[in-house]
Design a protein around this motif. Structure first.
Motif, PDB file in Angstrom:
ATOM      1  N   ILE A 188       1.129  -1.506   0.078  1.00 18.59           N
ATOM      2  CA  ILE A 188      -0.207  -0.041   0.168  1.00 18.59           C
ATOM      3  C   ILE A 188       0.731   1.106   0.270  1.00 18.59           C
ATOM      4  N   VAL A 189       1.646   1.312   0.839  1.00 17.39           N
ATOM      5  CA  VAL A 189       2.926   2.658   1.234  1.00 17.39           C
ATOM      6  C   VAL A 189       3.603   2.960  -0.720  1.00 17.39           C
ATOM      7  N   ILE A 190       3.655   1.156  -1.407  1.00 19.49           N
ATOM      8  CA  ILE A 190       4.593   1.859  -2.121  1.00 19.49           C
ATOM      9  C   ILE A 190       3.487   1.560  -3.695  1.00 19.49           C
ATOM     10  N   SER A 191       2.675   1.802  -3.633  1.00 15.18           N
ATOM     11  CA  SER A 191       1.232   1.789  -3.928  1.00 15.18           C
ATOM     12  C   SER A 191       1.367   3.921  -4.397  1.00 15.18           C
ATOM     13  N   ILE A 192       1.468   3.909  -2.753  1.00 15.28           N
ATOM     14  CA  ILE A 192       1.231   5.364  -2.671  1.00 15.28           C
ATOM     15  C   ILE A 192       2.078   6.338  -3.228  1.00 15.28           C
ATOM     16  N   TYR A 193       3.491   5.580  -3.335  1.00 19.25           N
ATOM     17  CA  TYR A 193       4.816   6.454  -3.644  1.00 19.25           C
ATOM     18  C   TYR A 193       4.884   5.778  -5.561  1.00 19.25           C
ATOM     19  N   PHE A 194       4.147   5.239  -6.061  1.00 18.46           N
ATOM     20  CA  PHE A 194       3.944   5.619  -7.348  1.00 18.46           C
ATOM     21  C   PHE A 194       3.073   6.165  -7.852  1.00 18.46           C
ATOM     22  N   LEU A 195       1.584   6.648  -6.482  1.00 18.08           N
ATOM     23  CA  LEU A 195       0.556   7.788  -7.574  1.00 18.08           C
ATOM     24  C   LEU A 195       1.659   8.566  -7.309  1.00 18.08           C
ATOM     25  N   LEU A 196       2.238   9.370  -6.039  1.00 19.71           N
ATOM     26  CA  LEU A 196       2.491  10.412  -6.060  1.00 19.71           C
ATOM     27  C   LEU A 196       4.493  10.844  -7.361  1.00 19.71           C
ATOM     28  N   THR A 197       4.576   9.912  -7.939  1.00 18.73           N
ATOM     29  CA  THR A 197       5.549  10.334  -8.306  1.00 18.73           C
ATOM     30  C   THR A 197       5.545  10.270 -10.029  1.00 18.73           C
ATOM     31  N   ASN A 198       3.988  11.181  -9.933  1.00 15.45           N
ATOM     32  CA  ASN A 198       3.737  11.153 -11.073  1.00 15.45           C
ATOM     33  C   ASN A 198       4.416  12.809 -12.215  1.00 15.45           C
ATOM     34  N   GLN A 199       4.109  13.164 -12.700  1.00 14.60           N
ATOM     35  CA  GLN A 199       5.217  14.190 -13.342  1.00 14.60           C
ATOM     36  C   GLN A 199       5.149  15.796 -12.929  1.00 14.60           C
ATOM     37  N   ILE A 200       3.952  16.445 -12.697  1.00 14.86           N
ATOM     38  CA  ILE A 200       2.999  16.954 -12.284  1.00 14.86           C
ATOM     39  C   ILE A 200       3.803  17.372 -10.586  1.00 14.86           C
ATOM     40  N   ILE A 201       2.633  16.355  -9.469  1.00 16.53           N
ATOM     41  CA  ILE A 201       4.096  16.462  -8.400  1.00 16.53           C
ATOM     42  C   ILE A 201       4.919  16.050  -7.725  1.00 16.53           C
ATOM     43  N   ASN A 202       5.807  15.246  -8.973  1.00 20.24           N
ATOM     44  CA  ASN A 202       7.524  15.371  -8.702  1.00 20.24           C
ATOM     45  C   ASN A 202       7.812  16.450  -9.088  1.00 20.24           C
TER      46      ASN A 202
END
Length: 359
Positions: A188-202
């Protein structure tokens, strides 16, 4: 170009090495050998899947051969867990050849890396690149699906235990439940990380993403130490065979109760459905039918009610006043003080000591 590692990478690297070592040690354990094969594969898959996070992305662009190394094994994590649970809870379970399809999606893990390897690290087909990354995200979904199936299988086994065993203290299921929960939380934590690493947020919060990434990796390291060491120590916890073969015939419930009282079969702390069937001559399937349909209780409840009544008689007997309550409980078939106290209080509404003093 020399490869350098920071503190976080070294910690994760140590967890990976620890996971690989313990997974290989599992192959030499004699208990539950087939189940250990799947646990070994699970730990190796977890270890290698996180290995790329130890190496910076720039090194993958510099050394393209790394893309051909089988590091990402996410699609094997879920099936390995599921068949590990299957073999632990079903001693006679056989892994069939047609079940290899569960592991076939591993090919989807490598579209992304092989694409970059063939294109020399560039991105000539952006849409295909997005599709390849989407396939890797689907691997995370598969982990959750198999975690759910594994937990469901374990819950079903827990119920079957109550239907066939009178004492369950020697069957340790808590560690397996925690194993599944920790694995699910980790992803779940890893999935949240993948969601957060999109280009806009990154681009907007690069420092926050970096901190979250490090926190995720540290959580992974801790989880890996717990899973690997715990898996090696506890992989043989379930060893109680359960026989669910149907056998026709019908007998009345009062006959079963009479035999239990007459022969005091409940005094055997290891009494189970199979041994009760042999002692009474009543088929296992028929006993289960009597308990579930006629008496509306499982085997665990049925046997421990006899033990409880036997203890109550002993507690009010003046000849037993000098004996410890727990000794009387063990004489009546209980083999755990905690279980006895819990059952007594739930059924009688007071503690054994209070019951003794009130009579």
């Amino acid at each position: 170009m020399s490869i350098q590692f920071n503190l976080i990478q070294l910690i994760v690297g140590s967890a990976v090495i620890n996971g690989l070592i313990y997974s290989l040690l599992l192959l030499f354990k004699k208990e539950n050998r087939v189940a250990n094969y799947f646990l070994c594969l699970l730990l190796i898959s977890l270890s290698l899947t996180f290995t790329p996070y130890i190496i910076e992305g720039k090194y993958f662009n510099k050394f393209l051969w790394l893309s051909w190394v089988p590091l990402s094994l996410t699609y094997w994590i879920g099936p390995s867990l599921y068949f590990y649970i299957q073999h632990l809870t079903k001693p006679h379970y056989n892994f069939e050849r047609q079940q290899f399809w569960h592991f076939a999606p591993i090919a989807l893990n490598y579209f992304h890396s092989i694409y970059h390897a063939l294109s020399d690290g560039s991105n000539p087909f952006p849409y295909f690149h997005v599709f390849a990354e989407f396939l890797e995200i689907c691997a995370l979904v598969s982990v959750f699906i198999y975690c759910w199936l594994s937990y469901k299988e374990l819950s079903s086994y827990s119920q079957s235990i109550l239907d066939q065993l009178s004492n369950i203290e020697h069957v340790h299921l808590k560690w397996l439940r925690n194993f599944i929960k920790i694995l699910a939380v980790l992803f779940i934590v890893i999935s949240i990380y993948f969601l957060l690493t999109n280009q806009i947020i990154n681009k907007t919060y690069p420092e926050s993403i970096g901190l979250y990434r490090n926190g995720t990796l540290l959580l992974y390291a801790l989880a890996m130490y717990w899973l690997t060491i715990g898996g090696y120590r506890q992989s043989q916890t379930i060893n109680t065979p359960i026989n669910l073969q149907p056998q026709p015939k019908s007998v009345k419930s009062d006959k079963l109760i009479a035999l239990m009282k007459e022969h005091k079969l409940f005094l055997d702390p290891e009494l189970n459905l199979n041994s009760l069937s042999r002692s009474t001559g009543i088929p296992e399937k028929e006993i289960s039918t009597i308990l579930n349909r006629n008496l509306q209780k499982n085997f665990y409840q049925f046997v421990n009610e006899f033990r409880l009544e036997d203890v109550k008689i002993k507690l009010i007997d003046p000849a037993n006043q000098h004996l410890k309550i727990v000794s009387l409980a063990f004489e009546s078939g209980f083999n755990s003080k905690a279980t006895f106290n819990r059952i007594f209080k739930n059924q009688v509404g007071m503690s054994p000591q209070e019951f003794k003093e009130s009579n």
